[in-house]
Design a protein around this motif. Structure first.
Motif, PDB file in Angstrom:
ATOM      1  N   GLY B 208       2.540   7.565  -2.523  1.00 51.66           N
ATOM      2  CA  GLY B 208       3.226   6.509  -3.260  1.00 51.66           C
ATOM      3  C   GLY B 208       2.531   6.104  -4.550  1.00 51.66           C
ATOM      4  O   GLY B 208       3.147   5.517  -5.439  1.00 51.66           O
ATOM      5  N   GLY B 263       0.769   2.617  -0.451  1.00 54.34           N
ATOM      6  CA  GLY B 263       1.683   3.757  -0.608  1.00 54.34           C
ATOM      7  C   GLY B 263       1.383   4.886   0.358  1.00 54.34           C
ATOM      8  O   GLY B 263       1.469   6.060   0.008  1.00 54.34           O
ATOM      9  N   ASN B 284       3.661  -1.180   1.312  1.00 57.59           N
ATOM     10  CA  ASN B 284       4.559  -0.041   1.280  1.00 57.59           C
ATOM     11  C   ASN B 284       5.954  -0.558   1.001  1.00 57.59           C
ATOM     12  O   ASN B 284       6.347  -1.599   1.525  1.00 57.59           O
ATOM     13  N   LYS B 285       6.705   0.172   0.179  1.00 53.51           N
ATOM     14  CA  LYS B 285       8.021  -0.391  -0.151  1.00 53.51           C
ATOM     15  C   LYS B 285       9.070  -0.099   0.914  1.00 53.51           C
ATOM     16  O   LYS B 285      10.154  -0.675   0.876  1.00 53.51           O
ATOM     17  N   ASP B 286       8.694   0.756   1.887  1.00 53.95           N
ATOM     18  CA  ASP B 286       9.629   1.083   2.962  1.00 53.95           C
ATOM     19  C   ASP B 286       9.314   0.243   4.207  1.00 53.95           C
ATOM     20  O   ASP B 286       8.282   0.441   4.839  1.00 53.95           O
ATOM     21  N   GLY B 301       6.704  -4.044  -0.247  1.00 51.72           N
ATOM     22  CA  GLY B 301       6.823  -4.289  -1.688  1.00 51.72           C
ATOM     23  C   GLY B 301       6.262  -3.121  -2.477  1.00 51.72           C
ATOM     24  O   GLY B 301       5.828  -2.114  -1.906  1.00 51.72           O
ATOM     25  N   ASP B 302       6.282  -3.298  -3.798  1.00 49.52           N
ATOM     26  CA  ASP B 302       5.861  -2.226  -4.708  1.00 49.52           C
ATOM     27  C   ASP B 302       4.359  -2.344  -4.969  1.00 49.52           C
ATOM     28  O   ASP B 302       3.892  -3.386  -5.444  1.00 49.52           O
ATOM     29  N   THR B 305       3.100  -3.563  -8.301  1.00 46.84           N
ATOM     30  CA  THR B 305       3.115  -5.000  -8.567  1.00 46.84           C
ATOM     31  C   THR B 305       1.995  -5.678  -7.780  1.00 46.84           C
ATOM     32  O   THR B 305       1.206  -6.447  -8.333  1.00 46.84           O
TER      33      THR B 305
END
Ligand SMILES: Cc1cc2nc3c(=O)[nH]c(=O)nc-3n(C[C@H](O)[C@H](O)[C@H](O)COP(=O)(O)OP(=O)(O)OC[C@H]3O[C@@H](n4cnc5c(N)ncnc54)[C@H](O)[C@@H]3O)c2cc1C
Ligand SMILES: Nc1ncnc2c1ncn2[C@@H]1O[C@H](COP(=O)(O)O)[C@@H](O)[C@H]1O
Lengths: 260, 319
Positions: B208, B263, B284-286, B301-302, B305
């Protein structure tokens, strides 16, 4: 060039791996088993050396009857023949016994120029069998290779560890172990799968290779597992979704835990 | 009391931390005796440190040949000491070299090999963390001498003064016909960060993170925490970060106070190298990423950021 590849069947790292309650050895019956990924790379390296300079590739394994599947997989990739040391007497053998037994098997194969192994198995992580086999056979070892070069009778490897890269050189015959950066192993082709059915696999017993049953197995092992227990699995903690203050909440958590 | 031999790990004239851990463990089994195998003039620089961690004796085995071969000089020295001293055990760090030295020594002396041990009891029982920390197993050698490799960072080193009586011994000549020669060394440039397996905080990046350049984000967060940097195999395979920083089944096993995964999906093989960490943080965004199953605190989250904001907040607090 006669190349021997040492391969091991291991529980699939994707599946749940267990030890038996009775004698704390690997619970092979309950696990999905595969040819250890690092050994696919060892076979691949052997095939590349053979393709460049000619020769024969023999895979050798020591393990329970179903380990023949691992041998078959290597033959499908392109190895020429397989030897499988399988004997109930081997159950529970320690690393020292394993190394000595593998050396005995190799000893029955005539003139061998190069022995290739993985650097570390995913089930036991002893990380020493190749060096131990070399010791028993009185051969030089060039381990943890990320690159192997053969020129005439000289083998040169780039050994890759935490210390950095060390370039090692020796005269053949020698033992080489490879790390996971060495190559990308090929998938067996349809032709390879068909051809493998006709390739010879010899199953040997302890008696066939001249090992007394008193030398191997749980009872004679130089080390023994006396107790084992699964660790309680971790449970999930607090999961939040970032809506602008995710980092701030994280900092709060770390402060609360006295981690910062 | 029987001696317990400890093979000293050192580099650049300094004793490595794992050696203090081994000396501490050795004292539980008997009388710690440090074994220095090195080029001439090295042991003198190491002896104060070895004394401070309880070495009753220091066997000094120095020879120029030590720089020409990898394992063979140490194996030769230890095999002779095992025969002459009859120690209760030989303790060696579970590094790549250490594991092979131990294996060869076990073969030559017919000793039981206890591998990658995380705890050692006074009666010689060794604890192993197997299958990526999902099992604990205890084992013992059945032979008079046990050869034991100990995982770095698993035993708390305790300083305790030792007499550190030096005894000079020979390095047996290496058999050049059966030993690979070192023809070049390209040591890694050591960064100003703690070693991965020794660090109390590890910040790791996965696929990620997206690129080698982006790993600067991971490094900055690590530096704000005084942490080591790790990587998933996907990140290593994609060329984002060097192989020696890989955490997992086929990489390093770490067990820090705090592990931060950025990530990283949390595949079983990655977890195998970090799931015994005290506290696990994941970004992790997932929301379905398996890493959240074992995280003590997770942020969906991203990372691009969250990580910089986190770095800033931590830096400010330390101010
Ligand atoms: C024998 C064997 C040994 C192995 N050994 C190891 C090992 O030692 N170490 C190891 O790590 N793996 C190992 N693996 C590989 C393992 O199976 C996984 O493929 C690997 O861990 C995946 O790495 P990853 O999580 O970085 O990548 P992915 O699984 O691709 O995950 C990337 C994650 O990043 C998230 N993401 C993407 N963009 C962002 C963003 N902007 N912000 C936040 N999150 C984002 C995604 O949601 C995803 O969850 C091994 C596999 C085998 C078969
Ligand atoms: N039972 C076995 N049969 C064949 N090869 C083995 C066996 N055990 C270990 N090896 C080889 O040694 C390598 C390193 O294993 P280990 O030292 O057990 O971590 C493996 O990748 C194999 O190449």
């Amino acid at each position: 060039m006669n190349i021997v590849v040492l391969i091991k069947q291991v529980p699939d790292t994707w599946s749940e791996r267990r030890l038996t309650d009775s004698d704390h050895t690997l619970d092979r019956a309950s696990a999905d088993v595969v040819l250890d990924e690092i050994n696919e790379r060892a076979v691949e390296e052997a095939l590349r050396i053979k393709e460049a300079g000619g020769g024969e590739v023999t895979v050798v394994t020591m393990g329970p009857p179903r380990a023949t599947d691992a041998v078959r997989k290597a033959l499908q990739m392109g190895a020429d023949s397989g030897v499988h040391l399988a004997d109930d007497g081997l159950h529970g053998s320690c690393a020292v016994q394993t190394a000595k037994a593998l050396a005995k098997v190799i000893g029955t194969l005539g003139d061998v120029d190069l022995i290739i192994a993985g650097n570390e198995a995913t089930d036991g992580t002893v990380g020493a069998i190749p060096a131990m086999v070399a010791d028993v056979l009185g051969l030089p070892e060039l381990t943890h290779a990320r690159k192997v070069t053969i020129e005439g009778h000289t083998v040169t490897v780039e050994r890759d560890t935490d210390e950095g890269v060390t370039v090692l050189q020796a005269e053949l015959p020698a033992v080489v172990s490879v790390n996971e950066k060495i190559n990308e192993p090929r998938y067996p082709s349809f032709k390879g799968i068909m051809a493998a059915k006709k390739k010879p696999v010899r199953t040997l017993s302890l008696a066939d290779v001249g090992i007394a049953t008193s030398e191997v197995g749980l009872a004679a092992a130089t080390s023994t597992v006396i107790e084992s227990a699964p660790r309680p699995p971790r449970s999930a903690g607090q999961i939040i979704t970032d809506e602008g203050d995710g980092a701030a909440q994280l900092v709060q958590y770390l402060v609360g835990q006295k981690l910062i | 009391m029987a001696e317990v031999l400890v093979l000293v790990e050192h580099s650049g004239g300094e004793v490595k931390k794992v050696t203090n851990e081994l000396l501490t463990a050795a004292a539980r089994l008997g009388e710690p005796a440090a074994v220095v195998v090195a080029t001439p003039g090295t042991a003198g620089k190491l002896s104060d440190r070895l004394a401070a961690y309880g070495a009753a004796k220091i066997y000094v085995a120095e020879s120029d040949e030590v720089s020409q071969y990898l394992m063979a000089p140490a194996v030769g020295v230890l095999a002779e000491l095992v025969a002459s001293v009859r120690p209760a055990a030989v303790l060696i760090a579970a590094s790549a070299d250490g594991k092979e030295i131990a294996g060869k020594l076990a073969v030559r002396t017919g000793s039981g090999l206890l591998s990658d041990v995380v705890e050692l009891a006074e009666d010689g029982t060794a604890t192993h963390s197997v299958f990526g920390g999902s099992y604990l197993a205890k084992s013992r050698a059945t032979t008079p001498v046990a050869v034991i490799t100990v995982r770095a960072g698993s035993i708390e080193p305790v300083s305790s003064p030792g007499a550190a009586v030096e005894q000079i011994i020979e390095v047996p000549a290496v058999n050049a016909a059966t030993t690979a020669k070192i023809i070049e060394r390209r040591p890694v440039q050591s960064a100003d960060r703690p070693e991965l397996t020794e660090a109390s905080v590890v910040v790791s990046g996965g696929r990620g993170v997206g690129s080698a350049d982006n790993f600067a984000i991971v490094e900055k967060l690590a530096d704000s925490l005084g942490a080591a940097v790790g990587a998933s195999r996907a990140a290593v395979d994609s060329g984002f970060y060097p192989h020696q920083f890989q955490v997992g089944q086929t990489g390093k096993t770490v067990s820090p106070q705090l592990y931060v995964a950025l990530g990283i999906s949390g595949a079983i093989q990655h977890r195998a190298g970090m799931q015994t960490s005290k506290t696990i943080i994941a970004v992790n965004k997932d929301p379905e990423a398996p890493i959240f199953e074992i995280a003590d605190f997770g942020v969906v989250g991203d990372l691009f950021t969250i990580a910089p904001q986190l770095t800033e907040a931590i830096t400010k607090r330390k101010g």
